[in-house]
Design a protein around this motif. Structure first.
Motif, mmCIF file in Angstrom:
data_model
loop_
_atom_site.group_PDB
_atom_site.id
_atom_site.type_symbol
_atom_site.label_atom_id
_atom_site.label_comp_id
_atom_site.label_asym_id
_atom_site.label_seq_id
_atom_site.Cartn_x
_atom_site.Cartn_y
_atom_site.Cartn_z
ATOM 1 N N GLN A 1 0.911 -1.682 -0.148
ATOM 2 C CA GLN A 1 0.322 -0.186 0.292
ATOM 3 C C GLN A 1 0.634 1.541 0.269
ATOM 4 O O GLN A 1 0.520 1.992 -0.471
ATOM 5 C CB GLN A 1 -0.685 -0.264 1.709
ATOM 6 C CG GLN A 1 -1.956 1.591 1.156
ATOM 7 C CD GLN A 1 -2.894 0.798 2.216
ATOM 8 O OE1 GLN A 1 -2.257 0.757 3.085
ATOM 9 N NE2 GLN A 1 -4.099 2.000 2.178
ATOM 10 N N SER A 2 1.636 1.359 1.000
ATOM 11 C CA SER A 2 2.633 2.394 0.767
ATOM 12 C C SER A 2 3.382 2.449 -0.373
ATOM 13 O O SER A 2 3.500 3.796 -1.268
ATOM 14 C CB SER A 2 3.920 2.546 1.683
ATOM 15 O OG SER A 2 4.640 1.272 1.814
ATOM 16 N N ALA A 3 4.396 1.776 -1.020
ATOM 17 C CA ALA A 3 4.270 2.069 -2.978
ATOM 18 C C ALA A 3 3.331 2.202 -3.719
ATOM 19 O O ALA A 3 3.439 3.699 -4.135
ATOM 20 C CB ALA A 3 5.292 0.663 -3.186
ATOM 21 N N LEU A 4 2.303 1.952 -3.650
ATOM 22 C CA LEU A 4 1.439 2.554 -4.743
ATOM 23 C C LEU A 4 0.963 4.252 -3.976
ATOM 24 O O LEU A 4 0.576 4.817 -4.450
ATOM 25 C CB LEU A 4 0.141 0.739 -4.632
ATOM 26 C CG LEU A 4 -1.047 1.538 -5.969
ATOM 27 C CD1 LEU A 4 -0.547 1.021 -6.605
ATOM 28 C CD2 LEU A 4 -2.321 0.524 -5.468
ATOM 29 N N GLU A 5 0.936 4.195 -2.771
ATOM 30 C CA GLU A 5 0.773 5.601 -2.283
ATOM 31 C C GLU A 5 1.175 6.465 -2.394
ATOM 32 O O GLU A 5 0.812 7.744 -3.100
ATOM 33 C CB GLU A 5 0.314 5.529 -1.320
ATOM 34 C CG GLU A 5 -0.645 4.969 -0.283
ATOM 35 C CD GLU A 5 -1.452 5.402 1.296
ATOM 36 O OE1 GLU A 5 -0.435 5.995 1.614
ATOM 37 O OE2 GLU A 5 -2.402 4.688 1.458
ATOM 38 N N ARG A 6 2.678 5.850 -2.945
ATOM 39 C CA ARG A 6 4.009 7.018 -3.172
ATOM 40 C C ARG A 6 3.147 7.595 -5.272
ATOM 41 O O ARG A 6 4.017 8.849 -5.862
ATOM 42 C CB ARG A 6 4.816 6.601 -3.934
ATOM 43 C CG ARG A 6 5.905 6.390 -2.312
ATOM 44 C CD ARG A 6 7.456 6.145 -1.810
ATOM 45 N NE ARG A 6 7.731 4.421 -2.850
ATOM 46 C CZ ARG A 6 7.822 3.408 -2.201
ATOM 47 N NH1 ARG A 6 7.349 3.017 -0.561
ATOM 48 N NH2 ARG A 6 7.792 2.433 -3.244
ATOM 49 N N GLU A 7 2.144 6.578 -5.905
ATOM 50 C CA GLU A 7 2.173 6.859 -7.003
ATOM 51 C C GLU A 7 1.113 7.790 -6.851
ATOM 52 O O GLU A 7 0.323 7.593 -8.192
ATOM 53 C CB GLU A 7 2.707 5.274 -8.139
ATOM 54 C CG GLU A 7 3.805 5.382 -8.458
ATOM 55 C CD GLU A 7 5.006 6.433 -9.128
ATOM 56 O OE1 GLU A 7 4.525 7.450 -10.038
ATOM 57 O OE2 GLU A 7 5.661 6.017 -8.908
ATOM 58 N N LYS A 8 0.374 7.469 -5.889
ATOM 59 C CA LYS A 8 -1.141 7.808 -6.157
ATOM 60 C C LYS A 8 -2.006 8.679 -6.544
ATOM 61 O O LYS A 8 -2.904 8.811 -7.028
ATOM 62 C CB LYS A 8 -1.804 8.556 -4.599
ATOM 63 C CG LYS A 8 -1.177 10.070 -4.284
ATOM 64 C CD LYS A 8 -0.896 10.602 -2.612
ATOM 65 C CE LYS A 8 -0.585 11.599 -2.540
ATOM 66 N NZ LYS A 8 -1.151 12.036 -1.268
ATOM 67 N N ASP A 9 -0.750 10.105 -7.158
ATOM 68 C CA ASP A 9 -1.393 11.063 -8.069
ATOM 69 C C ASP A 9 -1.282 9.813 -10.178
ATOM 70 O O ASP A 9 -2.960 10.025 -10.577
ATOM 71 C CB ASP A 9 -0.885 12.025 -8.605
ATOM 72 C CG ASP A 9 -0.304 13.286 -7.709
ATOM 73 O OD1 ASP A 9 -1.243 13.243 -6.752
ATOM 74 O OD2 ASP A 9 0.475 13.647 -7.485
#
Length: 102
Positions: A29-37
């Motif tokens: 989840q943390s890795a995916l949130e880095r690309e949230k835009d």
């Protein structure tokens, strides 16, 4: 089966200097949130793994909805200057998302 497809494609280091690369299907989840835009449009369709057997995971894991979220950090490690270019890759990956009308 995937290996047969890879061989039959004729794309590897022997043919034209193209390297095969593989990226994981699961992303934290943390890795995916880095690309949230980048994944904003995919967010409602992301499939999440929250349990392993009967145990809750400490952090949910997404089934990757797009390939860029795990690829770009690797590119940053592999490409440090113009001398590292061109980078020729044949990417093998899986992505999963549920597409539906909102």
């Amino acid at each position: 089966k995937g290996r047969k497809t890879e061989k039959s494609s004729g794309i590897n280091a022997e043919y034209g200097g193209v390297d095969n690369c593989y990226f994981p299907m699961f992303v934290s989840q943390s890795a995916l949130e880095r690309e949230k835009d980048h994944i904003a449009d995919f967010a409602p369709e992301v499939a999440w793994v929250t349990k392993s057997g009967q145990s809750e995971l400490a952090e949910p894991i997404a089934l990757r909805p797009t390939s860029e979220t795990v690829m770009y950090p690797s590119y940053a490690d592999w490409i440090r200057s113009h001398r590292d270019l061109p980078l020729q890759l044949n990417q093998w990956c899986n992505v999963v998302r549920w597409e539906f009308k909102h």
